[in-house]
Write a protein that holds these residues in place. Structure first.
Motif, PDB file in Angstrom:
ATOM      1  N   GLY A  42      37.857 -21.007 -49.967  1.00  0.00           N
ATOM      2  CA  GLY A  42      38.185 -22.430 -50.058  1.00  0.00           C
ATOM      3  C   GLY A  42      39.629 -22.747 -49.817  1.00  0.00           C
ATOM      4  N   ALA A  48      40.440 -22.355 -46.166  1.00  0.00           N
ATOM      5  CA  ALA A  48      39.813 -23.432 -45.388  1.00  0.00           C
ATOM      6  C   ALA A  48      40.573 -24.726 -45.544  1.00  0.00           C
ATOM      7  N   SER A  70      32.154 -19.836 -49.686  1.00  0.00           N
ATOM      8  CA  SER A  70      32.976 -21.032 -49.553  1.00  0.00           C
ATOM      9  C   SER A  70      34.028 -21.102 -50.654  1.00  0.00           C
ATOM     10  N   ARG A 100      27.711 -20.534 -50.929  1.00  0.00           N
ATOM     11  CA  ARG A 100      28.575 -21.239 -51.879  1.00  0.00           C
ATOM     12  C   ARG A 100      29.645 -20.293 -52.395  1.00  0.00           C
TER      13      ARG A 100
END
Length: 372
Positions: free
Chosen positions: A351, A354, A347, A344
């Motif tokens: 983020g 992405a 990510s 997490r």
């Protein structure tokens, strides 16, 4: 009585056809309708019709009379007609067109039959080759009588009916002329010989069934479906004829890790997400050893790496094929709480990037649908 067809029509040539044209047409039709080749019910009748047409049109004088008077021969009166001489019979014509099959010497040497054997081998045995012994059943000459079929101390005698020719001639007078048919002699079954005292081992056949062990060398690089020919390892010939050949058909078992395409080897190797993202050096099994393979950082799943010269030895040449390694990134299915939390965090840190990649991807999809 059915009306005769025009001779030119029978042979399929025009009235201005040359002698060569007539001869070529006849040879083609004779092959097509010869009763020894064509088993149709009307084949013999058509063959006789073709032969009669050729006999008339191949002779310049009879052709001139036919062109003037048709099927009515003035030399024989209104009831007569052109008729061919069939004294040679179907056998002679068969000999002329098919290499003397009707008069083949029954006592001539004859080559033995070929044999086929299917051998299943392991994947690596096909790659590196192997030597092995196989046992095959085959027919061989009888050792007791030397292949003659006669009791030791005796010899086969010449058939008194066909006088050693293996054939009988049957003469028939037909509306088309004198026919001479040749058939296999019923007294000696076409062999031309009579065995009065048969060999007790082969019972007059001259051959016996045996199990024979043969040493086979399978070359390195052989593939599934390949055939190996072993000259002279088939069944023995007759009357001193050469033996046939043995054909070995190779079937190769599949391998649990390697796949083969020609001389190249393919395999799949799993990578973790960390290995693919950060890069790593992993160990790859090949056909002969284990080698190190460097995985660059950022490697995507489905990427192929080539290991040069680690494939299959070339069967008809020098060198070897290559080994192609496909890496597959494995997504973990069971994660601890700590691992989940770390992902997490990763990510959230990645983020924005992405999202940019996702927008780029969706833009490409939209363009594809628009046809851009």
């Amino acid at each position: 009585m059915a009306e005769k067809r025009d001779y030119y029509e029978v042979l399929g040539v025009g009235r201005d056809a040359s002698e060569d044209d007539i001869k070529k047409a006849y040879r083609k039709l004779a092959r097509q309708y010869h009763p020894d080749v064509n088993k149709a019910e009307d084949a013999e009748a058509k063959f006789k019709e073709v032969k009669e047409a050729y006999d008339v049109l191949s002779d310049s004088q009879s052709r001139a009379r036919y062109d003037q008077y048709g099927h009515i021969d003035p030399n024989q009166g209104m009831g007569g007609g052109f008729s061919g001489d069939f004294s040679g019979g179907l056998g002679d014509i068969f000999d002329m067109f098919f290499g003397g099959g009707g008069r083949r010497d029954p006592n001539a040497p004859q080559r033995g039959n070929d044999l086929q054997y299917t051998m299943t081998i392991e994947f690596k045995e096909a790659v590196f080759g192997k030597e092995t012994d196989i046992t095959i059943p085959r027919t061989e000459s009888c050792d007791t009588c030397g292949g003659s079929g006669a009791k030791p101390g005796t010899k086969p005698q010449t058939c008194g009916v066909c006088h050693g020719s293996g054939q009988q001639e049957v003469v028939q007078n037909t509306p088309f002329g004198r026919m001479v048919n040749r058939r296999a002699c019923s007294n000696c079954n076409g062999s031309g010989k009579i065995i009065k005292e048969r060999c007790s081992t082969c019972h007059g056949n001259g051959k016996v069934k045996k199990q024979r062990k043969i040493h086979v060398r399978i070359p390195a690089g052989v593939d599934d479906g390949a055939q190996l020919r072993m000259t002279g390892e088939g069944e023995s010939g007759l009357r001193g004829g050469p033996a046939g050949d043995l054909y070995i058909v190779i079937r190769v078992k599949s391998h649990e890790f390697f796949e083969r395409e020609g001389d190249d080897i393919y395999c799949e190797v799993p990578l973790t997400f960390a290995q693919a993202a950060l890069g790593d050096e992993i160990e790859i099994p090949t056909l002969t050893e284990k080698v190190k393979l460097k995985i660059p950082a950022g490697t995507q799943t489905g990427t192929f790496f080539r290991l040069k010269g680690k494939g299959v030895p070339r069967l008809r040449g020098h060198g070897q094929g290559d080994q192609h390694v496909k890496v597959v990134v494995v997504t973990p299915t069971k994660l601890s709480d700590e691992q989940k939390e770390l992902l997490r965090q990763f990510s959230s840190l990645d983020g924005e990037r992405a999202l940019e990649q996702d927008h780029s991807f969706f833009d490409k999809v939209k363009k594809a649908f628009r046809g851009d």
